[in-house]
Design an enzyme around this catalytic site. Structure first.
Site, mmCIF file in Angstrom:
data_model
loop_
_atom_site.group_PDB
_atom_site.id
_atom_site.type_symbol
_atom_site.label_atom_id
_atom_site.label_comp_id
_atom_site.label_asym_id
_atom_site.label_seq_id
_atom_site.Cartn_x
_atom_site.Cartn_y
_atom_site.Cartn_z
ATOM 1 N N GLU A 320 0.861 -1.200 0.000
ATOM 2 C CA GLU A 320 0.000 0.000 0.000
ATOM 3 C C GLU A 320 0.889 1.239 0.000
ATOM 4 O O GLU A 320 0.734 2.134 0.831
ATOM 5 C CB GLU A 320 -0.904 -0.020 1.243
ATOM 6 C CG GLU A 320 -1.670 -1.337 1.399
ATOM 7 C CD GLU A 320 -2.620 -1.353 2.592
ATOM 8 O OE1 GLU A 320 -2.165 -1.061 3.703
ATOM 9 O OE2 GLU A 320 -3.818 -1.650 2.408
ATOM 10 N N CYS A 416 -10.180 0.167 7.919
ATOM 11 C CA CYS A 416 -9.606 1.426 8.388
ATOM 12 C C CYS A 416 -10.248 2.643 7.741
ATOM 13 O O CYS A 416 -10.357 3.703 8.359
ATOM 14 C CB CYS A 416 -8.097 1.438 8.132
ATOM 15 S SG CYS A 416 -7.623 1.005 6.457
#
Lengths: 652, 652
Positions: A320, A416
C-alpha cells in the site's frame, strides 16, 4: 519560528452550506449510526467486524474469542473520535449515551496498569510490546488517544481522557531513553500525532516528549525492529514460517534512515503520512528547524512527484505504498482513502506552521476528490482504493488489478477507511481556518459561521457561497467594536483570475497576495463584507511529462473538482475518446444529477471500433468520428451502474 | 479430413542463412554448452540448478539431497531434446558422448517399474501420483519423452527410447478408463503432445490412446483435482497450510470445462498452449471434428484478442496467465518466453491440419520477436518475461512491475525458458515446411537446402534470401526427372504487395493465392527457379481499439519484425515521443549495429519536459519540438546499457 497558528474548536464553527451540509448531515444521520451497526456486526452481508465484541470479551462482559485484525480496536476508536467531533457540532443525547456505554466497556477492558488492547489481552497477554513492527499496539493506542481528546472536547467528561492518560502514562513507563525502558517505536505511526493532541489537551509535557522520542528514535541503527525480531527468535507475526530480516524492508516502515535525513516519501503511504504529521507537530512545538526542513522536503517530494491529481497517494498495492518520483499508474494505482486523509492531516499541520496556500490547495484537492469519492452518496458504501482508471472486467479477471473495485463495498475485513472518512468529515471545520493573535486565514470555502477571539475581541465571520459549483464567496464580519485584524483569503492554485471587493470597493489583488493568500489588513467594522470571486472555467490539465502514465493525456478540472468520464454517459471503451484542439467544454449545473452537480459536456473525437473484422492489429489508418462527451465530478463516480471510468483522457 | 501434412525431418534440411546461421551456430557452440554448465552448476553467480546432481543422487551415484523445483528434471530433458535436434543437423561426437552419459545416469535413476522423477524418488517416494495438480510428474515425463524421441531420431540409439517406452508403459498402467486405474490428468499439460510423438516414433497406438484419454478426461466433473485433494486430506503442495479448494481456480489449469467446450484461452498460458497443441495433435490423428473446432475456436480467441504484437501471450504475472479479450497491458505484461514457444507449437500443429497462412504468420511473429528477444546476442542471458514497455526504475521500485527485468539474466530458479529456446532454435527446420503426397508448403523463409520425397520423386528445394532484412527469396528446384508437384509459398499477412516469377516469368499472384499461399502447380524441371518478392516497407501498426492499453499509440513494423525505441538511442522519458501525420520513417541496414540489423529512423515530436519548475500538474499548453528518433528491432532490445524501452509509441 513564530508562535504556531491555532485551529478553531469545532464548537465555534457551524456549517450551513448547500454542498457540505449534505455531507455533515449524512455523517451524523447515516455514516456514524451505520458504522456503529457495522462494528456491532448488524449489517447484513457485510464483512464481519467483531470490534465491539472484542472489547466486551476483553472487559469480561461476554464469552468468546478475539476475531479480526490485530488492529481491530482502532475501528471503534476512529468511530468514537468521529462521534466526539459530531457531538461538538450536533449535540445528540442518544448518541452520547451509546458512546458513554462504549467508553464504559473500554474502561473495563483496560488493564490495571493502564494497558489497553483487546488482541493482546485476549490472545497473547505475554507478548505485549514484543513485536512493535507488526502488531499495531502503539497505533491502536494513538487512535484511542485521538478519540479520547475528541470526546472530551465534545462532552467535557473526563472518563475517557483519564483512561487515555493512564494508558499513555503506562506507555511512557515502557518506552524512552532511560536504561530500563524499551528503545522502540511503532511499526505503524499514529501515536506520535495523538500524544501531541493529548499534550495540548492536558498540558502534560511528558506526552510531547514521548512523541518526540518516538520520532527521534525512528530509523536509527542498530535497528530496533531487528533487535526485537532476534528476541522473538526470528518469528514474524504475518508470516511466522518465513524468517525475513527486518533489514530487507525498512522503507515500508519509514525506518530506512533517521527521519531528519529522509529525502523522499517511501513505503506504506498511510504510515508515512501519519509520521510526517507527527514530525510537523513536533517541529512546530519544539522549534526544531532540522525536523521542519525534513517535513518540507518530504512534503515537496510528495506533492511535486508522487501525488495523483485527485490528491491520492500510493502507487502500488504491494505494501500500500509510494513507489518513486513520477510513477503514478492510473490502472494499478492504490490511492488509499486513509492515505489521502493522512495527507490532509500533514497539510493541516504545515498550515499551522506557515500560511502557504500550497498546503491548503492539497487539503482541498484530496478532500473534494479522493475523500469524497471514497464514500457513496448513501453514506453506506466505501472505496478503500481510489483508482483513476477502471475497466470492471479487468478488475475481475486480471489479479494485477483486482484491488481496483468498480463498486463501493459495504465494509472491509480491514476497515480502516470508512471510520477515517467519518472522523474527517465530522471535523471538517478544523480545516477551514487557522489563526494567530492578529490574523485569521481562511483555507476552505463553505457556507458557515465561525467565532474567533483575536486580541481579546470577539469576531464572527460568516461565509456564504455556492462553492464548489461557483467561485463567489461572500464574507460578513460581525464585531462589537471596530477591530483591527488581518484576514487572509486563499486564492486557490487552480484559480487564474480572482477578484476581491471590500464593502463593494474593488481591491487590486496583485498588490495584496502573499504566499497564495489575499491579505486584508484593516480595522473591521461590524457588517463589513468581503466578496471574493474565483473564476472557475473548465480547465484542461496536463501532467509533468515525467509521469509516463499520463503522456498524451489530459484531465478535466473545474475549480477544485477533478472530472472523469464514465461508461454510463459515454459508452464503453473510454480509451477510444480523445479531446482535440477543437474541443470546447461547457459546464452546467444539473440539479437532477445525483443530487445536483456541475457536469461538463463537449465535443471530442472517438476512434471507430467497428470494421475490424476480428483483426487485432492492422496498418494504421485515421478513422475517428466526432462525438459529444459528458464528464462528471470524480467524487461522484461509481454511483450509477458499474462501468468503465477514466480521469486521464487522451488528447490529440 | 484429409491426410495430415507432414514435417520434414531435421536431417533433411540444412540451413545456411545470413540471419539464422548466427543463431544455429550460437545454439550449437554457446547455448547448449552453456546450459550444460548451468545444469551442472558451473556458471559463476548464476542461480543454482542442481538438476544434473539430482539425477546422480537418484541414480545412487552421489550422496546428497534433492534441490530445486519439483519440475527441475525437465530442464535436463529440454536440454537433451535440444541436443537431439542439434545432432540431427550438426553431428558432434563429443556432445553425443556427454548426452549418452547423461542418458546412462537417467537410466540408473529410473525405477524398475519404469517410474522416473528425481523429486519423488528422493523426497517423497510414497507420494507418487497423489498430487497431479501441483507436482508436475506427468509434465516431466512428457519432456523426457520429447527428449527421447529427438535423441533417438538423431542417433538411432534405442536406449533413451526404451527408457521412455518403459516409463510410458508404466504411466499407461496407472492412468486410464479401466476401473483400477486413476482417472487423472496432468496439472501442467505437456505429456499429451509428447505421447503423440512417441506414438509417431514407435507406432504404438496405446500412447496415442493415453494422450487422448488425458485430453478427454480434462475438465470433467466430478473434478479429479478435488478428488485427489480430498484424498490428501486437503493438503496442497505449494501452500500446505492454506486449504483452498481446487474448485476455486480451475481456469488456471484449463479444467473449467471439458476441453471440447472451451471457448477462450484461460489460465497459465504455457499450460494452455501445450494443451491446445496436444488437442490439435489428437484431433488430426483421430479425425475428431469437435476437438478440431475447439482448437480453431481457442486459436482464434488467442490471435484475435489475447496476443501481443510480438507474438507473446499472457497478460498477467499472477498465474503467468491469460486474462481476457483485449486486455494486453504493456508494462505489467507477462509474455513468457515458453508461452510464445507453446504458441508456435500450437500453430505448427494447426499447419499440419490445414495450410492456412494465419498459423505460419503467428509462428513468424512469435519467433522473430518474442523468442529471439528472449536471448541475448551472447547466447548466455535470457528473459523469462518479454515486456513491451520498460522503465527500469519502476521494475526496481514498484513490486507490481518487478517481474519486468530490464536486463537478461544468466539463469533462473525456475529455468524453463532458456532450454525451451534452445530446443526451438535447434529444431527451427521443423517449422519451415509442411508437405503431403503432392505438395510442399513453405512457411518460413531462410537460406537453406531441403530434400523432399514427393510421390516417389526426390526433390531438393533451395532458398536464398536476405530475409528478414529484405523480402526477396529465390527458390531453386532440383529434380532428377521432370516432376509434378504443388509448391505453396506463404504470402505473409504483413505483406501488402508481393511479386512472383517462375523462371523469370511474372505470375499474377491474385489468381493463385489461396489461404495466404501462392500456389504453384506445375511439372518442375531441374534448376527451375522461383523468385518471390515481398515488399517490406516500414509499416505503422495500430491495435484494435478494444485494446485499451494501446489507445492513441502505434507500433512500427517492417516485414516480420516489430520495432521498439530504446533510451540508448532516444534518451529517457520515451513516453514523451509521438509520431505525427508528418512522420517519415526510413529503414537502412546498419552492419555495425549489434552484428547487423535494419534500423529505422525518422522525425517525430517530443513533449518539452523542461520549464515545469517542480510542478506536477498545470493547465495544458502545447509544447513539443521536433526530434529524430531511432527504432531498432524488438528482438535486439536490451543488448546495450539498460534503459527505457517502448514498443507502442504515441501517435498524434
Amino acid at each position: 519560528m513564530s508562535e504556531m497558528n491555532r485551529v478553531l474548536p469545532l464548537k465555534r464553527i457551524s456549517i450551513n452550506d448547500k454542498f457540505w451540509s449534505e455531507y455533515t448531515k449524512l455523517v451524523k444521520e447515516v455514516v456514524i449510526p451505520y458504522q456503529w451497526e457495522a462494528l456491532n456486526d448488524r449489517v447484513p452481508d457485510a464483512e464481519p467486524s467483531h470490534a465491539v465484541a472484542n472489547f466486551k470479551i476483553a472487559a469480561g462482559m461476554e464469552e468468546g474469542k478475539f476475531y479480526g485484525a490485530v488492529f481491530q480496536d482502532s475501528d471503534v476508536y476512529k468511530w468514537l473520535e468521529a462521534v466526539g467531533y459530531s457531538l461538538q457540532v450536533h449535540p445528540d443525547a442518544e448518541l452520547e449515551k451509546t458512546a458513554d456505554e462504549m467508553i464504559d466497556i473500554i474502561e473495563k477492558a483496560q488493564g490495571s496498569d493502564g494497558y489497553l488492547n483487546t488482541y493482546f489481552t485476549l490472545e497473547a497477554p505475554d507478548k505485549r510490546w514484543t513485536n512493535l513492527k507488526d502488531c499495531h499496539e502503539l497505533y491502536c493506542a494513538g487512535h484511542f488517544i485521538e478519540a479520547a481528546v475528541a470526546y472530551y472536547n465534545a462532552t467535557g467528561k473526563r472518563k475517557i481522557l483519564d483512561i487515555a492518560c493512564k494508558f499513555a502514562d503506562y506507555i511512557d513507563s515502557v518506552f524512552g531513553p532511560e536504561e530500563h525502558k524499551l528503545k522502540g517505536y511503532p511499526g505503524h505511526e499514529e501515536i506520535e500525532l495523538a500524544l501531541v493532541k493529548l499534550y495540548e489537551t492536558t498540558g502534560e509535557k511528558r506526552y510531547l516528549n514521548l512523541a518526540k522520542y518516538f520520532i527521534d528514535e525512528r530509523g536509527k541503527n542498530p535497528y530496533y525492529f531487528t533487535i526485537e525480531w532476534e528476541k522473538r527468535n526470528y518469528v514474524d507475526f504475518w508470516s511466522p514460517n518465513k524468517p525475513l530480516s527486518p533489514e530487507t524492508n525498512r522503507n515500508y516502515y519509514q525506518t530506512h534512515k533517521p527521519v531528519r535525513e529522509q529525502e523522499a516519501a517511501v513505503g506504506h503511504s498511510v504510515r508515512a503520512a501519519y509520521l510526517y504529521t507527527g514530525m510537523a507537530d513536533i517541529a512546530a512545538r519544539t522549534n526544531d528547524k532540522e525536523l521542519m526542513d525534513a517535513c518540507k522536503r518530504l512534503w515537496n517530494n510528495i506533492v511535486s512527484t508522487q501525488m495523483y491529481i485527485t490528491g491520492g497517494i500510493g502507487s502500488t498495492r504491494h505494501g500500500e505504498a509510494f513507489t518513486f518520483d513520477y510513477e503514478l499508474p492510473n490502472d494499478t494505482v492504490y490511492s488509499e482513502t486513509c492515505a489521502a486523509i493522512g495527507l490532509i492531516f500533514f497539510a493541516q499541520r504545515m498550515l499551522r506552521i506557515e500560511n502557504k496556500s500550497c498546503y491548503a490547495d492539497v487539503i482541498e484537492r484530496a478532500l473534494y476528490n479522493t475523500v469524497l469519492a471514497s464514500m457513496a452518496k448513501d453514506g453506506k458504501h466505501f472505496f478503500y482504493v481510489n483508482p483513476l482508471e477502471v475497466w470492471p472486467e479487468a478488475s475481475m479477471k486480471n489479479p494485477t488489478k483486482q484491488h481496483i473495485k468498480p463498486v463501493r463495498q459495504k465494509w472491509f475485513g480491514c476497515a480502516c477507511c470508512p471510520p477515517n472518512v467519518a472522523r474527517l468529515l465530522s471535523s471538517i471545520g478544523h480545516y477551514m481556518y487557522t489563526m494567530d493573535d492578529n490574523s485569521i486565514y481562511a483555507h476552505l470555502y463553505m457556507g458557515s459561521s465561525a467565532e474567533f477571539d483575536i486580541n481579546g475581541a470577539n469576531i464572527v465571520l460568516e461565509q456564504a457561497t455556492n462553492y464548489p459549483w461557483d467561485g463567489e464567496i461572500i464574507f460578513k464580519v460581525s464585531v462589537k467594536n471596530d477591530t483591527p485584524f488581518r484576514l487572509g483569503l486563499r486564492i486557490p492554485g487552480w484559480c487564474n483570475k480572482a477578484g476581491l471587493k471590500v464593502n463593494g470597493e474593488p481591491i487590486n489583488l496583485c498588490e495584496i497576495v502573499k504566499d497564495g493568500y489575499a491579505i486584508i489588513d484593516r480595522t473591521w467594522k461590524n457588517n463589513d463584507t468581503v466578496l471574493l470571486t474565483l473564476d472557475m472555467p473548465v480547465e484542461i490539465i496536463q501532467a509533468n511529462p515525467r509521469v509516463r502514465a499520463n503522456a498524451g493525456k489530459v484531465a478535466i478540472q473545474r475549480g477544485p473538482l477533478v472530472y472523469c468520464i464514465e461508461e454510463a454517459d459515454n459508452g464503453p471503451i473510454l480509451s477510444s475518446i480523445a479531446l482535440t484542439a477543437d474541443t470546447k467544454l461547457t459546464a452546467r449545473y444539473d440539479d437532477s444529477f445525483l443530487g445536483g452537480a456541475v457536469i461538463i459536456t463537449g465535443n471530442a473525437e472517438r476512434v471507430n471500433d467497428q470494421g475490424w473484422n476480428g483483426q487485432l492489429y492492422r496498418p494504421y489508418k485515421a478513422d475517428s468520428y466526432p462525438v459529444n462527451i459528458t464528464a462528471i465530478p470524480y467524487y461522484l463516480w461509481g454511483n450509477r451502474e458499474p462501468g468503465e471510468m477514466l480521469v486521464w483522457i487522451r488528447n490529440r
